[in-house]
Design a protein around this motif. Sequence first.
Motif, PDB file in Angstrom:
ATOM      1  N   TYR A 137       0.824  -1.214   0.000  1.00  0.00           N
ATOM      2  CA  TYR A 137       0.000   0.000   0.000  1.00  0.00           C
ATOM      3  C   TYR A 137       0.857   1.263   0.000  1.00  0.00           C
ATOM      4  O   TYR A 137       0.467   2.283  -0.573  1.00  0.00           O
ATOM      5  N   LEU A 151      -6.377   5.763  -0.438  1.00  0.00           N
ATOM      6  CA  LEU A 151      -5.662   4.690   0.262  1.00  0.00           C
ATOM      7  C   LEU A 151      -6.625   3.902   1.141  1.00  0.00           C
ATOM      8  O   LEU A 151      -6.621   2.654   1.127  1.00  0.00           O
ATOM      9  N   TYR A 155      -7.624  -0.051   0.720  1.00  0.00           N
ATOM     10  CA  TYR A 155      -7.398  -0.978   1.837  1.00  0.00           C
ATOM     11  C   TYR A 155      -8.707  -1.632   2.262  1.00  0.00           C
ATOM     12  O   TYR A 155      -8.765  -2.860   2.444  1.00  0.00           O
ATOM     13  N   TYR A 160      -5.039  -5.637  -1.858  1.00  0.00           N
ATOM     14  CA  TYR A 160      -3.876  -6.528  -1.751  1.00  0.00           C
ATOM     15  C   TYR A 160      -4.302  -7.993  -1.831  1.00  0.00           C
ATOM     16  O   TYR A 160      -3.727  -8.777  -2.605  1.00  0.00           O
TER      17      TYR A 160
END
Length: 352
Positions: A137, A151, A155, A160
Amino acid sequence: MEQVRKEFLQQISEMLVNARKNVKTAVNLTMVYAYFEIGKRIVEEEQSGKNRAEYGQRLLVSLSAHLTKTFGKGFSVGNLKNIRQFYKVYAKDQIGETAFSQFNNHPTVSTGRKFYLSWSHYLKLMRISNVDERHFYEIESAKNDWSLTELKRQYNSSLYERLALSTNKEKIAQLALQGQVVEAPMDMVKDPYILEFIGLKELPEYSETELETRIIDHLQQFLLELGTGFAFIGRQVRFTFDEEHFRVDLVFYNRLLRCFVLFDLKIGELKHQDIGQMQKYVNYYDRKVKLPDENKTVGIILCKDKNQAVVEMTLPEDNSQIFASKYETVLPSKESLQNLLKAQVDDNGDKE
């Protein structure tokens, strides 16, 4: 009297806006470096006390009072604890410099570490316990100039885990070193795509047209979800073949792969006819639209549900152009995706 051109005035305004933005960024980054060194000094001073826990608490209270009197707001005991934790997290945390060649001129702290983002970004990042995920990240935020809001969104949508689930074991390790690297069509495909920003509930009755309209209404967020390098070309793009008219729901171009990317939206379960239809779209673009020096067209079918066996039996084994991915209109459970990723990694280990 000759009028001053509006374009000229606008250009000057934009130059000042960019300059102020750069100054603000430089100030924010300078504070990040300062906080790291302050955190280091706090930790070192705490360790000099006989009763570290008790002395550490008195230290933070005294330091907070002193800094607040000298500099004003921003130095509460809670904030000083964050600064101390920032140092503890990043004191031994190194990250691959190859992903940040554009930041070669950045200074380093005493440990040799560089920082690239604002303090607000690092407040979020340092709470990610998985080091590989935290590095991913940080790299993506710097590469793509993500705001703090972007961001948090990436998340919360488990970017990811979704990328890791869509790739092999070797590429998972690469995510922590270089972020998302797009070298082949498979690298840019996610499964699932998260479309919580369009505002549709998980199981409502809605049409494909409404789904498409919602995506267009939130095109900026959709481009963020697609990833790096995408440019929007059009919706319901029409072409004629053998005297029949066809329309592609959404057409994009990816400048990294230098190819057209077609999206077909399906609100129900994927059928083999849907794959055949996308094959037709891809073939047309390859033969009639793309330039000779551009790469082959990629087609992505976004569906609410899919049978992987149908996909595998319909597409050729060496397929690299057509993909089927599920979409979710609510944020997924991060824990469930983490469990799926752990199971995938364990399975790969068993096979080896």
